[in-house]
Motif scaffolding. Structure first.
Motif, PDB file in Angstrom:
ATOM      1  N   SER A 258     -11.311 -12.422 -58.795  1.00  0.00           N
ATOM      2  CA  SER A 258     -11.291 -11.294 -58.058  1.00  0.00           C
ATOM      3  C   SER A 258     -10.027 -10.291 -57.874  1.00  0.00           C
ATOM      4  CB  SER A 258     -11.766 -11.727 -56.468  1.00  0.00           C
ATOM      5  OG  SER A 258     -11.761 -10.646 -55.614  1.00  0.00           O
ATOM      6  N   ARG A 259     -10.155  -8.984 -57.892  1.00  0.00           N
ATOM      7  CA  ARG A 259      -9.337  -8.014 -57.616  1.00  0.00           C
ATOM      8  C   ARG A 259      -8.698  -7.938 -56.342  1.00  0.00           C
ATOM      9  NH1 ARG A 259     -12.752  -5.151 -61.085  1.00  0.00           N
ATOM     10  NH2 ARG A 259     -11.813  -4.553 -63.198  1.00  0.00           N
ATOM     11  N   GLN A 260      -9.605  -8.417 -55.211  1.00  0.00           N
ATOM     12  CA  GLN A 260      -9.113  -8.364 -53.857  1.00  0.00           C
ATOM     13  C   GLN A 260      -8.206  -9.573 -53.523  1.00  0.00           C
ATOM     14  OE1 GLN A 260     -12.356  -8.779 -51.157  1.00  0.00           O
ATOM     15  NE2 GLN A 260     -11.309  -7.271 -49.712  1.00  0.00           N
ATOM     16  N   TYR A 261      -7.079  -9.385 -53.071  1.00  0.00           N
ATOM     17  CA  TYR A 261      -5.981 -10.178 -52.642  1.00  0.00           C
ATOM     18  C   TYR A 261      -5.792 -10.987 -53.947  1.00  0.00           C
ATOM     19  CZ  TYR A 261      -8.288  -9.143 -48.122  1.00  0.00           C
ATOM     20  OH  TYR A 261      -8.850  -8.597 -46.861  1.00  0.00           O
ATOM     21  N   MET A 262      -5.417 -10.602 -54.757  1.00  0.00           N
ATOM     22  CA  MET A 262      -4.884 -10.882 -56.250  1.00  0.00           C
ATOM     23  C   MET A 262      -3.552 -11.744 -55.724  1.00  0.00           C
ATOM     24  SD  MET A 262      -3.799  -9.670 -59.840  1.00  0.00           S
ATOM     25  CE  MET A 262      -5.468  -8.858 -60.172  1.00  0.00           C
ATOM     26  N   PRO A 263      -3.572 -12.842 -56.027  1.00  0.00           N
ATOM     27  CA  PRO A 263      -1.978 -13.415 -56.074  1.00  0.00           C
ATOM     28  C   PRO A 263      -1.058 -13.014 -57.078  1.00  0.00           C
ATOM     29  CG  PRO A 263      -3.740 -15.211 -56.404  1.00  0.00           C
ATOM     30  CD  PRO A 263      -4.391 -13.822 -56.869  1.00  0.00           C
ATOM     31  N   ALA A 264       0.248 -12.696 -56.446  1.00  0.00           N
ATOM     32  CA  ALA A 264       1.193 -12.375 -57.150  1.00  0.00           C
ATOM     33  C   ALA A 264       1.533 -12.739 -58.311  1.00  0.00           C
ATOM     34  CB  ALA A 264       2.521 -12.012 -56.141  1.00  0.00           C
ATOM     35  N   LYS A 265       1.353 -14.151 -58.488  1.00  0.00           N
ATOM     36  CA  LYS A 265       1.761 -14.725 -59.693  1.00  0.00           C
ATOM     37  C   LYS A 265       0.781 -14.317 -60.639  1.00  0.00           C
ATOM     38  CE  LYS A 265      -1.459 -18.792 -58.641  1.00  0.00           C
ATOM     39  NZ  LYS A 265      -1.627 -20.082 -58.523  1.00  0.00           N
ATOM     40  N   THR A 266      -0.653 -14.017 -60.420  1.00  0.00           N
ATOM     41  CA  THR A 266      -1.505 -13.596 -61.333  1.00  0.00           C
ATOM     42  C   THR A 266      -1.146 -11.903 -61.786  1.00  0.00           C
ATOM     43  OG1 THR A 266      -3.208 -14.957 -60.791  1.00  0.00           O
ATOM     44  CG2 THR A 266      -3.912 -13.065 -62.184  1.00  0.00           C
ATOM     45  N   ARG A 267      -1.119 -11.049 -60.826  1.00  0.00           N
ATOM     46  CA  ARG A 267      -0.422  -9.864 -61.024  1.00  0.00           C
ATOM     47  C   ARG A 267       0.610  -9.740 -61.847  1.00  0.00           C
ATOM     48  NH1 ARG A 267       0.963  -8.794 -56.235  1.00  0.00           N
ATOM     49  NH2 ARG A 267      -0.836  -8.439 -55.375  1.00  0.00           N
ATOM     50  N   ALA A 268       1.507 -10.513 -61.616  1.00  0.00           N
ATOM     51  CA  ALA A 268       2.693 -10.318 -62.288  1.00  0.00           C
ATOM     52  C   ALA A 268       2.726 -10.821 -63.944  1.00  0.00           C
ATOM     53  CB  ALA A 268       4.115 -11.391 -61.978  1.00  0.00           C
ATOM     54  N   PHE A 269       1.828 -11.946 -64.331  1.00  0.00           N
ATOM     55  CA  PHE A 269       1.430 -12.184 -65.547  1.00  0.00           C
ATOM     56  C   PHE A 269       0.761 -11.067 -66.106  1.00  0.00           C
ATOM     57  CE2 PHE A 269      -0.502 -14.730 -69.029  1.00  0.00           C
ATOM     58  CZ  PHE A 269       0.578 -15.606 -69.482  1.00  0.00           C
ATOM     59  N   LEU A 270      -0.443 -10.363 -65.425  1.00  0.00           N
ATOM     60  CA  LEU A 270      -1.166  -9.220 -66.136  1.00  0.00           C
ATOM     61  C   LEU A 270      -0.287  -7.987 -66.375  1.00  0.00           C
ATOM     62  CD1 LEU A 270      -4.305  -9.551 -63.947  1.00  0.00           C
ATOM     63  CD2 LEU A 270      -4.135  -9.930 -66.283  1.00  0.00           C
ATOM     64  N   GLU A 271       0.819  -7.833 -65.646  1.00  0.00           N
ATOM     65  CA  GLU A 271       1.818  -6.545 -65.731  1.00  0.00           C
ATOM     66  C   GLU A 271       2.841  -6.812 -66.925  1.00  0.00           C
ATOM     67  OE1 GLU A 271       3.690  -6.492 -61.963  1.00  0.00           O
ATOM     68  OE2 GLU A 271       2.088  -5.306 -60.946  1.00  0.00           O
ATOM     69  N   LEU A 272       2.998  -8.184 -66.994  1.00  0.00           N
ATOM     70  CA  LEU A 272       3.626  -8.327 -68.132  1.00  0.00           C
ATOM     71  C   LEU A 272       3.155  -8.385 -69.468  1.00  0.00           C
ATOM     72  CD1 LEU A 272       6.474  -9.572 -69.483  1.00  0.00           C
ATOM     73  CD2 LEU A 272       5.627 -11.814 -68.836  1.00  0.00           C
ATOM     74  N   MET A 273       1.691  -8.786 -69.600  1.00  0.00           N
ATOM     75  CA  MET A 273       1.073  -8.723 -70.744  1.00  0.00           C
ATOM     76  C   MET A 273       0.658  -7.106 -71.164  1.00  0.00           C
ATOM     77  SD  MET A 273      -1.638 -11.797 -70.503  1.00  0.00           S
ATOM     78  CE  MET A 273      -2.119 -11.646 -72.352  1.00  0.00           C
ATOM     79  N   GLY A 274       0.918  -6.432 -70.327  1.00  0.00           N
ATOM     80  CA  GLY A 274       0.914  -4.869 -70.317  1.00  0.00           C
ATOM     81  C   GLY A 274       2.032  -4.205 -71.006  1.00  0.00           C
ATOM     82  N   GLU A 275       3.213  -4.899 -70.606  1.00  0.00           N
ATOM     83  CA  GLU A 275       4.538  -4.435 -71.101  1.00  0.00           C
ATOM     84  C   GLU A 275       4.782  -4.917 -72.485  1.00  0.00           C
ATOM     85  OE1 GLU A 275       7.339  -6.001 -68.499  1.00  0.00           O
ATOM     86  OE2 GLU A 275       6.565  -5.344 -66.615  1.00  0.00           O
ATOM     87  N   LEU A 276       4.372  -6.054 -72.908  1.00  0.00           N
ATOM     88  CA  LEU A 276       4.514  -6.439 -74.232  1.00  0.00           C
ATOM     89  C   LEU A 276       3.607  -5.923 -75.478  1.00  0.00           C
ATOM     90  CD1 LEU A 276       5.269 -10.309 -73.427  1.00  0.00           C
ATOM     91  CD2 LEU A 276       7.133  -8.652 -73.713  1.00  0.00           C
ATOM     92  N   ASP A 277       3.945  -5.816 -76.586  1.00  0.00           N
ATOM     93  CA  ASP A 277       3.396  -5.562 -77.670  1.00  0.00           C
ATOM     94  C   ASP A 277       2.317  -6.563 -78.301  1.00  0.00           C
ATOM     95  OD1 ASP A 277       2.153  -4.609 -79.937  1.00  0.00           O
ATOM     96  OD2 ASP A 277       4.057  -4.629 -80.962  1.00  0.00           O
TER      97      ASP A 277
END
Length: 292
Positions: A258-277
């Motif tokens: 779910s997008r609602q109340y996404m845990p920070a651990k999941t959000r951080a992993f997704l953001e990292l995947m967006g940063e890397l090639d």
């Protein structure tokens, strides 16, 4: 019980009611109902003061402890929304995981050393909720509308064969593909060539893309392979495009409950995947064309 603890702590029905978001009368009625349920008087009330009875003092000690535990539980859960904590479980297709998840996981744990990560490589589509996964990587068309998804990248899919095979089948057209040997992942497949969907019955069926790539390089037929698998062979000319104009695209998504109340651990992993090639295409994006 929590309201009672708040009334005693604040020393006022008015302040306790304000904290609880209710009226003073409602707060007083709820405490009265609690006293009737217990069969004891908890508070002596006057127009200006509240005083605990002996039973009330004993009861307050337990209620205050419970209130503290509730506050701590609330704070602990809320911290999970603001800072990565705990265990992150990720499912990914085998080849994608081998290529990319090592880099992502290493950087993630270096950035958040208090985290623990479990990566499960599996080509089946796991049930995130039932199997307890926080995140999964899906390649291709998504078929579960109940999950939230974030598009990570896009890979290409090529129809490839060995140079020897293509020289032996010069002038091969899309319409004639069913007359030559093919390699697939199932006994019946639909290949899109020249804008048309063709039913193909592969002569060699395997359940592993790397094995299919090896079979194609050995000259056993035409295979439909993602760039993740065949890029190196195309660059090194061990494979060539059988139909250069029939390149397909395949989206890569991260899916989560779910997008609602996404845990920070999941959000951080997704953001990292967006940063890397995490490119899954050929280095140049333009594969070598089929030999004339």
């Amino acid at each position: 019980m929590l309201l009672f603890a708040t009334v005693v702590r604040d020393g006022s029905f008015t302040r306790a009611a304000r904290s609880a978001g209710i009226t003073k009368q409602s707060a007083s009625e709820r405490i009265g109902k609690l006293e009737r349920a217990l069969g004891v008087r908890l508070l002596e009330r006057t127009t200006r003061h509240l005083r605990l009875t002996d039973a009330g003092a004993t009861y307050y000690a337990r209620c205050a402890a419970i209130a503290t535990q509730v506050d701590e539980a609330n704070q602990e859960v809320q911290r999970q929304l603001t800072a990565p904590v705990g265990l992150l479980r990720v499912s990914t297709p085998v080849l994608y995981g081998r290529r990319f998840l090592g880099k992502v996981t290493t950087t993630y744990l270096q950035r958040y050393p208090q985290m623990r990560v479990e990566v499960v490589l599996a080509d089946r589509r796991v049930n995130l909720v039932e199997e307890g996964f926080d995140l999964a990587i899906r390649i291709g068309v998504l078929d579960d509308s109940t999950l939230a998804a974030r598009r990570l990248s896009e890979g290409r899919v090529y129809y490839v064969a060995s140079p020897t095979f293509l020289r032996a089948h010069r002038g091969l057209t899309a319409a004639a593909v069913r007359d030559v040997r093919t390699i697939g992942m199932s006994a019946h497949e639909s290949w899109t060539l020249s804008g048309k969907s063709l039913k193909v019955e592969p002569h060699l069926v395997v359940n592993d893309l790397e094995l299919a790539c090896e079979a194609a390089m050995a000259g056993l037929g035409i295979a439909r392979l993602p760039s993740l698998v065949c890029a190196d062979a195309l660059v090194n000319r061990k494979l060539q495009l059988a139909f250069p104009d029939a390149t397909l695209t395949s989206p890569v998504h991260a899916v989560y409950p779910s997008r609602q109340y996404m845990p920070a651990k999941t959000r951080a992993f997704l953001e990292l995947m967006g940063e890397l090639d995490l490119s899954v295409d050929l280095p140049t994006g333009r594969p070598p064309r089929r030999a004339a």
